[in-house]
Scaffold this active site. Structure first.
Site: not given
Ligand code: DQA
Length: 141
Positions: A22, A99
């Site tokens: 992230y 994402h």
């Molecule tokens: C997410 C990916 C999802 O699997 C995860 O639950 C998240 C963030 C991303 O931005 O990579 O909380 O959406």
């Protein structure tokens, strides 16, 4: 053009979540960048985050009358929330799914997106830049 950028559950913890997936930016830092990028493209950007699915659904419903496009990162809801999907299905607006991480290359459960087919574009695995790509795409619609 007014764009709602709706970040879902646990994204308020950015900066404290696994940086490998992230990145290091906090949510306020990420939203600051999104606003700057939007402004440079002449877009009015409204950024929101919630951990409550009902609130997320209400913001999508609100977008019906108040936005011209939406960027959604529904986070974990991506993988199972038919409530979020049904709300998005209401929108006759361009939807971009973003994402930060590459959900196609992580655990099996993350490979499913129940909103994917409603999105005009999905951007994943590009970190914060994914939101920039989404804004650029929408600015050309
Ligand atoms: C997410 C990916 C999802 O699997 C995860 O639950 C998240 C963030 C991303 O931005 O990579 O909380 O959406």
């Amino acid at each position: 053009m007014r764009v709602y950028v709706l970040n879902g559950v646990n994204l308020n913890m950015l900066g404290r979540r696994d940086p490998e997936h992230y990145g290091a930016l906090t949510l306020p830092e990420l939203e600051g960048k999104i606003r700057e990028w939007g402004e440079a493209l002449g877009l009015e950007v409204v950024c929101r985050q919630t951990n409550a699915e009902s609130e997320y659904v209400e913001w999508i419903q609100e977008a019906l009358d108040s936005a011209d496009a939406v960027i959604v990162n529904p986070a974990a809801w991506t993988h199972y929330s038919y409530a979020v999907r049904d709300a998005l299905e209401l929108l006759p607006l361009p939807i971009v799914e973003v994402h930060l991480s590459n959900i196609g290359a992580r655990e099996e459960f993350r490979r499913v997106s129940v909103v994917r087919d409603l999105a005009a574009l999905t951007v994943m695995g590009k970190g914060p830049e994914g939101y920039r790509e989404a804004l650029e795409y929408l600015s050309k619609q």
